[in-house]
Scaffold this active site. Structure first.
Site, PDB file in Angstrom:
ATOM      1  N   GLN A   1       1.976  -6.100   5.652  1.00 60.64           N
ATOM      2  CA  GLN A   1       2.199  -5.793   4.260  1.00 60.64           C
ATOM      3  C   GLN A   1       3.628  -6.169   3.878  1.00 60.64           C
ATOM      4  O   GLN A   1       4.419  -6.494   4.758  1.00 60.64           O
ATOM      5  CB  GLN A   1       1.957  -4.311   4.009  1.00 60.64           C
TER       6      GLN A   1
ATOM      7  N   GLU B   1      -6.298  -9.232   3.529  1.00 56.36           N
ATOM      8  CA  GLU B   1      -5.471  -8.557   4.545  1.00 56.36           C
ATOM      9  C   GLU B   1      -5.483  -9.411   5.803  1.00 56.36           C
ATOM     10  O   GLU B   1      -6.559  -9.749   6.308  1.00 56.36           O
ATOM     11  CB  GLU B   1      -6.008  -7.158   4.872  1.00 56.36           C
TER      12      GLU B   1
ATOM     13  N   TYR C   1      -7.240  -9.165  11.363  1.00 56.38           N
ATOM     14  CA  TYR C   1      -5.937  -8.832  11.954  1.00 56.38           C
ATOM     15  C   TYR C   1      -5.820  -9.440  13.347  1.00 56.38           C
ATOM     16  O   TYR C   1      -6.805  -9.520  14.084  1.00 56.38           O
ATOM     17  CB  TYR C   1      -5.766  -7.310  12.043  1.00 56.38           C
TER      18      TYR C   1
ATOM     19  N   GLU D   1       0.843  -1.198   0.000  1.00 58.12           N
ATOM     20  CA  GLU D   1       0.000   0.000   0.000  1.00 58.12           C
ATOM     21  C   GLU D   1       0.878   1.249   0.000  1.00 58.12           C
ATOM     22  O   GLU D   1       1.998   1.232   0.527  1.00 58.12           O
ATOM     23  CB  GLU D   1      -0.905  -0.023   1.247  1.00 58.12           C
TER      24      GLU D   1
ATOM     25  N   ASN E   1     -12.413  -1.315  -1.355  1.00 61.47           N
ATOM     26  CA  ASN E   1     -11.741  -1.919  -0.197  1.00 61.47           C
ATOM     27  C   ASN E   1     -12.422  -1.435   1.074  1.00 61.47           C
ATOM     28  O   ASN E   1     -12.705  -0.238   1.215  1.00 61.47           O
ATOM     29  CB  ASN E   1     -10.261  -1.484  -0.159  1.00 61.47           C
ATOM     30  N   GLU E   2     -12.694  -2.342   1.976  1.00 58.63           N
ATOM     31  CA  GLU E   2     -13.335  -1.992   3.255  1.00 58.63           C
ATOM     32  C   GLU E   2     -14.432  -0.953   3.023  1.00 58.63           C
ATOM     33  O   GLU E   2     -14.430   0.128   3.621  1.00 58.63           O
ATOM     34  CB  GLU E   2     -12.289  -1.533   4.291  1.00 58.63           C
TER      35      GLU E   2
HETATM   36  O1  AHR Z   1      -3.216  -2.581   6.140  1.00 59.59           O
HETATM   37  C1  AHR Z   1      -3.531  -1.355   6.702  1.00 59.59           C
HETATM   38  C2  AHR Z   1      -4.994  -0.984   6.549  1.00 59.59           C
HETATM   39  O2  AHR Z   1      -5.784  -1.887   7.245  1.00 59.59           O
HETATM   40  C3  AHR Z   1      -5.556  -1.032   5.156  1.00 59.59           C
HETATM   41  O3  AHR Z   1      -5.282   0.117   4.435  1.00 59.59           O
HETATM   42  C4  AHR Z   1      -7.017  -1.172   5.399  1.00 59.59           C
HETATM   43  O4  AHR Z   1      -7.672  -1.841   4.348  1.00 59.59           O
HETATM   44  C5  AHR Z   1      -7.098  -1.900   6.715  1.00 59.59           C
HETATM   45  O5  AHR Z   1      -7.953  -1.286   7.595  1.00 59.59           O
END
Ligand code: AHR
Length: 519
Positions: free
Chosen positions: A366, A317, A261, A47, A194-195
């Site tokens: 990432q 992600e 996450y 990103e 995205n999101e």
């Molecule tokens: O990876 C960091 C961020 O986490 C990304 O930009 C977003 O899609 C997510 O909230």
């Protein structure tokens, strides 16, 4: 087919302190394999965030840092070695503010913008479509373009697809030619937003479902390029998002994404990446393994609408999210990476392999300098993280046939509110057979204090003389690779393996990760 796990005893994580030899048994049936582990499970994500692109992947042709056409040579070579199968770009949240036309043509004419999501950094657009797609070609990986739905237009996204993939005499193909690229690129994966429930537009699933239908209609297949269109999916435990998308979009999408996450929460401190105790470590193991429940539930919903599994689930992600390193720029998400992160990688990959009948891609967040990265850079220096080494040890599983395992090991009960009473097996493992018929087993001993004597029962008739392998471990879980000590945590040859009468014996030290090849 799924791994089966036998629970042999339960006790508290906090009582795990005495050093002793423990044992576990694994049974491998090599003839049961049906599923292929798509190489895209080992996908990456880049990103425009902090120093992921600028300084991490890209330094520009005129940089004093050694580079190949502007890409850092050291980082490029390390990634080449990792066999990156797919790279997602340009975001993340950044994608829904990105206007691709700002990133093409002569660099001096490219407008600047403010990267509002990530620290208000000024983005000069010097890394754009050509720089990204050429990098993918050089790495030999599939590009995954994340399109702007939140603040972009249907026309803008449609033209981007034409610019990248049309080989005809079309306006966008001619613009690309004017900018120095004659032949169209092949772009398979296209994310439509995205999101979209958050930074990508704060939408309700019903509204986004309609937008997806509208945007995706105009993303055409040009000249033999077949798009695999991916709808913006749920976060973690938002099962309703998946339900609404499956109901209202269905087969108009080839894939639906999911983000998960390993994070303590979204407000307040997320905890230090490098300073933590054993309880924090065990919490992390439990939380990262919880993705199995989350995957199962999203898969169950998808099964209800799509029993033939035509729509793929893409975990585009995932990974750890800790506090930013002290002294670094807020909003740049720069974090160190310890042996604990390596375990999050190995345990997660072990789980992903089990669900590849539906889960077709996973992109760790990432690739460089952001969150749970493979690589960290500082000026001209580079270090490979413990997570990098897990991906290196596990690359043998890419496109291999998944072999289910029966695992019989001790399981601890992680008590207390924050642990949600999660159960944590002390051994995690996965196995596969590659195209040449070679079997690889990866195994993590999660136990901080105790070595494990692991007995692997091999299938009858399998002719194996020896097992050769590698190990990743370190004196402390908090160990990491710094620019001063870049080789603090690294892969070593595995010494203690024995095969006799169809049984492989492995001595797996406390807090270590191994991969063995049966020969
Ligand atoms: O990876 C960091 C961020 O986490 C990304 O930009 C977003 O899609 C997510 O909230």
């Amino acid at each position: 087919m799924r791994n089966r796990l036998f629970i042999s005893s339960l006790f508290l994580a906090t009582t795990l302190s005495l050093s002793a030899q423990k044992s576990a048994t694994i049974t491998l049936s090599s003839d049961q394999g049906e599923q292929i582990i798509p190489k895209e499970i080992y996908g990456q994500f880049a990103e425009h965030l902090g120093t992921c692109i600028y300084g991490g992947l890209w330094v520009g042709e005129d940089s004093a840092i050694p580079n190949i056409n502007g890409y850092r040579t050291d980082v490029f070579n390390a990634l080449k070695d990792l066999q990156v199968p797919v790279l997602r770009w340009p975001g993340g949240c950044f994608a829904d503010e990105y206007h691709w036309m700002d990133g093409i043509g002569p660099k001096e004419n490219r407008p600047k913008m403010v990267n509002n999501n990530w620290g208000g950094t000024i983005e000069d657009n010097s890394f754009g479509t050509h720089e990204f797609l050429n990098l993918c070609e050089m790495l030999g990986c599939e590009p995954y373009i994340s399109g702007n739905v939140g603040s972009g237009t249907v026309e803008e996204l449609a033209k981007w697809v034409e610019y990248m993939t049309s080989d005809g005499d079309s306006p966008m193909a001619n613009l690309r030619r004017k900018n120095g690229r004659d032949k169209a690129w092949k772009v398979k994966f296209l994310g439509v937003g995205n999101e979209s429930w958050g930074c990508g537009g704060s939408m309700r699933p019903e509204y986004y479902a309609d937008l997806y239908r509208r945007y995706s209609t105009y993303c055409r297949n040009y000249d033999g390029n077949n798009l695999f269109k991916i709808a913006s999916g749920a976060s973690d435990y938002d099962y309703n998002w998946t339900k609404v998308l499956m109901d209202r979009v269905g087969s108009r999408m080839q894939g639906l994404s999911l983000h998960y996450y390993t994070v303590t929460g979204w407000s307040g401190s997320k905890g230090s990446a490098t300073q933590f105790n054993n309880d924090d470590y065990y919490w992390t193991m439990g939380k990262c393994r919880e993705i199995e429940d989350v995957l199962k539930k999203h898969c169950e919903i998808m099964d209800q609408f799509d029993p033939n599994k035509n729509v793929a689930l893409l975990l585009d992600e995932w990974g750890t999210w800790w506090d930013e390193e002290p002294g670094t720029i807020r909003g740049h998400l720069y974090q160190q990476n310890t042996l604990r992160d390596a375990f999050v990688a190995s345990l997660s990959l072990d789980i992903f392999h089990k669900y590849t009948d539906r889960l077709k891609m996973a992109n760790i967040a990432q690739i460089v300098n952001v969150l749970q990265s493979m690589i960290l850079t500082k000026d001209s220096q580079m270090v490979l993280t413990p997570t990098y080494y897990v991906f290196k040890m596990y690359k043998v599983h890419q496109d291999a046939t998944y072999l289910p395992l029966d695992i019989n090991c001790e399981v601890v009960s992680l008590e207390g509110e924050r642990n949600n009473n999660r159960q944590l097996p002390l051994i995690s493992a996965t196995a596969s057979k590659d195209k040449d018929g070679k079997i690889h087993i990866s195994l993590s001993n999660v136990d901080v204090d105790n070595a494990q004597e692991v007995t692997v029962n091999l299938p009858e008739g399998l002719k194996v003389k020896k097992a050769v392998g590698e190990i990743l471990t370190s004196a402390k879980l908090t160990d990491y690779n710094s620019f001063e000590k870049p080789d603090n945590v690294k892969i070593a040859a595995l010494k203690e393996t024995k095969i006799s009468k169809g049984v492989l014996k492995l001595k797996v030290p406390a807090k270590s990760i191994i991969t063995v090849e049966l020969q």
